[in-house]
Design a protein around this motif. Structure first.
Motif, PDB file in Angstrom:
ATOM      1  N   THR A 239       0.834  -1.277   0.142  1.00 47.59           N
ATOM      2  CA  THR A 239      -0.053   0.011  -0.093  1.00 47.59           C
ATOM      3  C   THR A 239       0.847   1.373  -0.015  1.00 47.59           C
ATOM      4  O   THR A 239       0.557   2.190  -0.686  1.00 47.59           O
ATOM      5  CB  THR A 239      -0.938  -0.051   1.144  1.00 47.59           C
ATOM      6  OG1 THR A 239      -1.501  -1.091   1.054  1.00 47.59           O
ATOM      7  CG2 THR A 239      -1.753   1.178   0.989  1.00 47.59           C
ATOM      8  N   HIS A 240       1.978   0.975   0.858  1.00 44.51           N
ATOM      9  CA  HIS A 240       2.928   2.346   0.868  1.00 44.51           C
ATOM     10  C   HIS A 240       3.359   2.490  -0.340  1.00 44.51           C
ATOM     11  O   HIS A 240       3.511   3.757  -0.870  1.00 44.51           O
ATOM     12  CB  HIS A 240       3.917   2.075   2.099  1.00 44.51           C
ATOM     13  CG  HIS A 240       3.417   2.039   3.299  1.00 44.51           C
ATOM     14  ND1 HIS A 240       3.574   0.804   4.082  1.00 44.51           N
ATOM     15  CD2 HIS A 240       2.557   2.796   3.945  1.00 44.51           C
ATOM     16  CE1 HIS A 240       3.035   0.829   5.305  1.00 44.51           C
ATOM     17  NE2 HIS A 240       2.445   1.939   5.143  1.00 44.51           N
ATOM     18  N   ILE A 241       3.740   1.661  -1.172  1.00 45.28           N
ATOM     19  CA  ILE A 241       4.435   1.715  -2.555  1.00 45.28           C
ATOM     20  C   ILE A 241       3.414   2.202  -3.334  1.00 45.28           C
ATOM     21  O   ILE A 241       3.725   3.189  -4.152  1.00 45.28           O
ATOM     22  CB  ILE A 241       5.056   0.379  -2.906  1.00 45.28           C
ATOM     23  CG1 ILE A 241       6.320  -0.075  -1.956  1.00 45.28           C
ATOM     24  CG2 ILE A 241       5.206   0.423  -4.553  1.00 45.28           C
ATOM     25  CD1 ILE A 241       6.754  -1.269  -2.462  1.00 45.28           C
ATOM     26  N   PHE A 242       2.204   1.854  -3.561  1.00 42.99           N
ATOM     27  CA  PHE A 242       1.145   2.056  -4.439  1.00 42.99           C
ATOM     28  C   PHE A 242       0.773   3.784  -4.109  1.00 42.99           C
ATOM     29  O   PHE A 242       0.828   4.317  -5.144  1.00 42.99           O
ATOM     30  CB  PHE A 242      -0.020   1.448  -4.093  1.00 42.99           C
ATOM     31  CG  PHE A 242      -1.264   2.004  -4.856  1.00 42.99           C
ATOM     32  CD1 PHE A 242      -1.538   1.749  -6.326  1.00 42.99           C
ATOM     33  CD2 PHE A 242      -2.279   2.663  -4.227  1.00 42.99           C
ATOM     34  CE1 PHE A 242      -2.515   2.285  -7.106  1.00 42.99           C
ATOM     35  CE2 PHE A 242      -3.273   2.911  -5.005  1.00 42.99           C
ATOM     36  CZ  PHE A 242      -3.430   2.836  -6.352  1.00 42.99           C
ATOM     37  N   LEU A 243       0.847   4.271  -2.761  1.00 41.47           N
ATOM     38  CA  LEU A 243       0.523   5.685  -2.681  1.00 41.47           C
ATOM     39  C   LEU A 243       1.943   6.423  -3.187  1.00 41.47           C
ATOM     40  O   LEU A 243       1.716   7.479  -3.786  1.00 41.47           O
ATOM     41  CB  LEU A 243       0.689   5.869  -1.139  1.00 41.47           C
ATOM     42  CG  LEU A 243      -0.843   5.388  -0.443  1.00 41.47           C
ATOM     43  CD1 LEU A 243      -0.461   5.438   1.031  1.00 41.47           C
ATOM     44  CD2 LEU A 243      -1.950   6.016  -0.829  1.00 41.47           C
ATOM     45  N   LEU A 244       3.060   6.033  -3.132  1.00 41.21           N
ATOM     46  CA  LEU A 244       4.111   6.756  -3.549  1.00 41.21           C
ATOM     47  C   LEU A 244       4.341   6.649  -5.053  1.00 41.21           C
ATOM     48  O   LEU A 244       4.463   7.669  -5.642  1.00 41.21           O
ATOM     49  CB  LEU A 244       5.470   6.146  -2.881  1.00 41.21           C
ATOM     50  CG  LEU A 244       5.739   6.325  -1.614  1.00 41.21           C
ATOM     51  CD1 LEU A 244       7.151   5.623  -1.129  1.00 41.21           C
ATOM     52  CD2 LEU A 244       5.816   7.742  -1.344  1.00 41.21           C
ATOM     53  N   ILE A 245       3.772   5.642  -5.902  1.00 37.17           N
ATOM     54  CA  ILE A 245       3.833   5.720  -7.271  1.00 37.17           C
ATOM     55  C   ILE A 245       2.566   6.485  -7.601  1.00 37.17           C
ATOM     56  O   ILE A 245       2.690   7.488  -8.461  1.00 37.17           O
ATOM     57  CB  ILE A 245       3.523   4.245  -7.616  1.00 37.17           C
ATOM     58  CG1 ILE A 245       4.449   3.221  -7.441  1.00 37.17           C
ATOM     59  CG2 ILE A 245       2.973   4.201  -9.135  1.00 37.17           C
ATOM     60  CD1 ILE A 245       4.274   1.648  -7.755  1.00 37.17           C
ATOM     61  N   VAL A 246       1.559   6.548  -6.980  1.00 37.22           N
ATOM     62  CA  VAL A 246       0.173   7.464  -7.471  1.00 37.22           C
ATOM     63  C   VAL A 246       0.875   8.906  -7.318  1.00 37.22           C
ATOM     64  O   VAL A 246       0.719   9.933  -8.126  1.00 37.22           O
ATOM     65  CB  VAL A 246      -1.018   7.359  -6.587  1.00 37.22           C
ATOM     66  CG1 VAL A 246      -1.848   8.277  -6.953  1.00 37.22           C
ATOM     67  CG2 VAL A 246      -1.369   5.933  -7.048  1.00 37.22           C
ATOM     68  N   CYS A 247       1.144   9.346  -6.128  1.00 38.33           N
ATOM     69  CA  CYS A 247       1.881  10.676  -5.980  1.00 38.33           C
ATOM     70  C   CYS A 247       3.098  11.143  -6.927  1.00 38.33           C
ATOM     71  O   CYS A 247       3.138  12.320  -7.331  1.00 38.33           O
ATOM     72  CB  CYS A 247       2.201  10.647  -4.395  1.00 38.33           C
ATOM     73  SG  CYS A 247       0.970  10.682  -3.282  1.00 38.33           S
ATOM     74  N   ALA A 248       3.855  10.163  -7.228  1.00 37.06           N
ATOM     75  CA  ALA A 248       4.728  10.411  -8.133  1.00 37.06           C
ATOM     76  C   ALA A 248       4.469  10.694  -9.501  1.00 37.06           C
ATOM     77  O   ALA A 248       4.615  11.516 -10.138  1.00 37.06           O
ATOM     78  CB  ALA A 248       5.812   9.282  -8.360  1.00 37.06           C
ATOM     79  N   LEU A 249       3.308   9.854 -10.031  1.00 38.28           N
ATOM     80  CA  LEU A 249       2.610  10.133 -11.237  1.00 38.28           C
ATOM     81  C   LEU A 249       1.817  11.380 -11.346  1.00 38.28           C
ATOM     82  O   LEU A 249       1.677  11.978 -12.372  1.00 38.28           O
ATOM     83  CB  LEU A 249       1.479   8.886 -11.794  1.00 38.28           C
ATOM     84  CG  LEU A 249       2.135   7.437 -11.860  1.00 38.28           C
ATOM     85  CD1 LEU A 249       1.420   6.574 -12.198  1.00 38.28           C
ATOM     86  CD2 LEU A 249       3.328   7.578 -13.081  1.00 38.28           C
ATOM     87  N   LEU A 250       1.491  11.935 -10.029  1.00 38.66           N
ATOM     88  CA  LEU A 250       1.014  13.371 -10.286  1.00 38.66           C
ATOM     89  C   LEU A 250       1.823  14.373 -10.035  1.00 38.66           C
ATOM     90  O   LEU A 250       1.414  15.340  -9.811  1.00 38.66           O
ATOM     91  CB  LEU A 250      -0.169  13.254  -8.660  1.00 38.66           C
ATOM     92  CG  LEU A 250      -1.331  12.513  -9.021  1.00 38.66           C
ATOM     93  CD1 LEU A 250      -2.004  12.390  -7.711  1.00 38.66           C
ATOM     94  CD2 LEU A 250      -2.167  12.699 -10.258  1.00 38.66           C
ATOM     95  N   GLY A 251       3.299  14.113  -9.973  1.00 38.82           N
ATOM     96  CA  GLY A 251       4.227  15.010  -9.747  1.00 38.82           C
ATOM     97  C   GLY A 251       4.507  15.638  -8.465  1.00 38.82           C
ATOM     98  O   GLY A 251       5.305  16.590  -8.287  1.00 38.82           O
ATOM     99  N   ARG A 252       3.972  14.903  -7.287  1.00 37.33           N
ATOM    100  CA  ARG A 252       3.852  15.369  -6.078  1.00 37.33           C
ATOM    101  C   ARG A 252       4.373  14.172  -5.168  1.00 37.33           C
ATOM    102  O   ARG A 252       3.600  13.784  -4.202  1.00 37.33           O
ATOM    103  CB  ARG A 252       2.780  16.010  -5.669  1.00 37.33           C
ATOM    104  CG  ARG A 252       2.464  17.263  -6.204  1.00 37.33           C
ATOM    105  CD  ARG A 252       3.474  18.402  -6.093  1.00 37.33           C
ATOM    106  NE  ARG A 252       3.358  19.785  -6.440  1.00 37.33           N
ATOM    107  CZ  ARG A 252       3.359  20.149  -7.677  1.00 37.33           C
ATOM    108  NH1 ARG A 252       4.208  19.436  -8.486  1.00 37.33           N
ATOM    109  NH2 ARG A 252       3.094  21.287  -8.126  1.00 37.33           N
ATOM    110  N   PRO A 253       5.428  13.404  -5.406  1.00 43.07           N
ATOM    111  CA  PRO A 253       5.957  12.298  -4.426  1.00 43.07           C
ATOM    112  C   PRO A 253       5.834  12.564  -2.985  1.00 43.07           C
ATOM    113  O   PRO A 253       5.519  11.696  -2.085  1.00 43.07           O
ATOM    114  CB  PRO A 253       7.168  11.891  -4.949  1.00 43.07           C
ATOM    115  CG  PRO A 253       7.768  12.969  -5.480  1.00 43.07           C
ATOM    116  CD  PRO A 253       6.711  13.911  -6.113  1.00 43.07           C
ATOM    117  N   GLN A 254       6.019  13.718  -2.760  1.00 43.17           N
ATOM    118  CA  GLN A 254       6.372  14.279  -1.101  1.00 43.17           C
ATOM    119  C   GLN A 254       4.990  14.158  -0.504  1.00 43.17           C
ATOM    120  O   GLN A 254       5.061  14.068   0.644  1.00 43.17           O
ATOM    121  CB  GLN A 254       7.159  15.641  -0.946  1.00 43.17           C
ATOM    122  CG  GLN A 254       6.205  16.763  -1.665  1.00 43.17           C
ATOM    123  CD  GLN A 254       6.746  16.912  -3.109  1.00 43.17           C
ATOM    124  OE1 GLN A 254       6.906  16.065  -3.780  1.00 43.17           O
ATOM    125  NE2 GLN A 254       6.766  18.182  -3.606  1.00 43.17           N
TER     126      GLN A 254
END
Length: 298
Positions: A239-254
Motif C-alpha cells: 500500500t505504501h508503495i502504491f501511494l508513492l507511485i500515485v503521488c509520483a505520477l501526479l508530480g508530487r511524491p512528497q
C-alpha cells in the motif's frame, strides 16, 4: 501444469483478501513466467531490491515517471519471490531475511531520495515529513506482519514462516550449511534483529495491552479473525508503495510522505480500536446470552 496453490502461505479455506495486491493483480502471470523460465527465487529478490534502488535514484534525480515504473517493478518482484520459493520447494532463511532487509533498504532509500530532492527545491519542511513517514511505514507494516504471522501460525502450511520473536528461533538448521552460508545467515539474522527487533517488541506490547482488555477472548478468535485480516492488509508495504507511485505520477511524491504519516496512522489507530471493540462487544454479548440462559434454567 503449475499448481499455484503451493505458492500460497495459507490454505484456501483460511485465505483472506489482501487489499494490497489489487495494484499487482497480474502477479500470478508473472509468477508462472518466472517458474517456466526457472528463475531462482534469490535472483527475483535481488531484482526486487535492484529495481527499488533504481527507483530511489530516479526520485533523487526528479525523474518521477521512471521512479514510479521501477518502484512498481520492485513491488511485483517482491510479491513473487516468496511464492516462487514455495512453488519450487527451495525456500530458505537466507532468502527470507534478505527479502525483509531488502524492503527496509529500498523504502528507506526511496523516502530519503524524495526528501533530498524536495530539499534541493527549497522545501526543507519535508525533512520532518520524511522522518515521520519512514517511522510510520515500518510501524504500520510491523502491525500487519505481526497479525499475519499469528494468523499463519494457526492456519499456515509453510515451515519457513516469519516468527513473532526472531531472537528465539530454534529452526536455523545451520549444520548442513557451508561455512560462508552459515556466516551469511548469522549476519543477516543479526541485522534483521537490529532493524526490526524493536518494532516487533513494540507491536507485541501494544497487542498484549489490547488483549488484556478482553480477558474472555480466546487467542484463536483474536488472531484468527479473517475480516480483521482484510482490514489489516492495507497496512503492508504494498500500500505504501502504491501511494508513492500515485503521488509520483501526479508530480508530487512528497505528498505521499504526508499521507502515510497522517491518514495511514489514523487508519492504523482505527484498526486497533476496531479490533479491541469488536471482540469486547462480541464477548459481552456472549456473556449476556449466557446470563439469560441461566436465568431461564432457574
Amino acid at each position: 501444469m503449475i499448481d499455484l496453490e503451493r505458492a500460497h502461505k495459507i490454505p484456501a479455506s483460511r485465505r483472506y483478501f489482501n487489499i494490497s495486491v489489487i495494484w499487482i493483480f497480474y502477479r500470478n502471470i508473472v509468477l508462472r513466467i518466472l517458474y517456466w523460465l526457472r528463475i531462482p527465487h534469490e535472483l527475483v529478490t535481488l531484482a526486487s531490491i535492484g529495481s527499488g534502488l533504481l527507483s530511489a535514484l530516479m526520485f533523487y534525480q526528479g525523474k518521477l515517471i521512471q521512479a514510479a515504473i521501477f518502484l512498481h517493478l520492485k513491488d511485483v518482484f517482491d510479491a513473487c519471490d516468496g511464492g516462487l520459493a514455495r512453488l519450487t520447494g527451495r525456500g530458505h532463511l537466507i532468502g527470507r531475511y534478505l527479502d525483509s532487509l531488502g524492503d527496509f533498504l529500498v523504502l528507506a532509500s526511496v523516502v530519503s531520495a524524495i526528501v533530498l530532492h524536495s530539499y534541493s527545491l527549497g522545501q526543507q519542511h519535508y525533512l520532518l515529513w520524511g522522518v515521520a513517514a519512514l517511522f510510520s511505514i515500518f510501524i504500520q507494516c510491523s502491525f500487519f506482519n505481526f497479525y499475519q504471522i499469528t494468523y499463519i501460525e494457526q492456519y499456515g502450511i509453510n515451515s519457513l514462516n516469519s516468527k513473532r520473536d526472531e531472537t528465539g528461533r530454534d529452526d536455523l538448521d545451520i549444520g548442513a550449511m557451508s561455512p560462508p552460508a552459515r556466516l551469511l545467515l548469522k549476519l543477516l539474522r543479526f541485522v534483521y534483529i537490529v532493524v526490526y527487533g524493536w518494532q516487533d517488541r513494540f507491536v507485541a506490547a501494544v497487542d498484549n495491552a489490547l488483549l488484556k482488555r478482553c480477558r474472555s477472548c480466546s487467542r484463536t478468535d483474536w488472531y484468527g479473525d479473517k475480516p480483521l485480516m482484510v482490514l489489516q492488509s492495507t497496512l503492508c508495504f504494498g500500500t505504501h508503495i502504491f501511494l508513492l507511485i500515485v503521488c509520483a505520477l501526479l508530480g508530487r511524491p512528497q505528498y505521499g510522505l504526508v499521507f502515510v504519516a497522517t491518514a495511514m496512522n489514523l487508519y492504523l489507530l482505527f484498526v486497533l480500536y476496531y479490533r479491541r471493540n469488536h471482540f469486547l462487544r462480541r464477548f459481552a454479548k456472549f456473556e449476556l446470552d449466557g446470563e439469560v440462559m441461566q436465568g431461564k434454567e432457574i
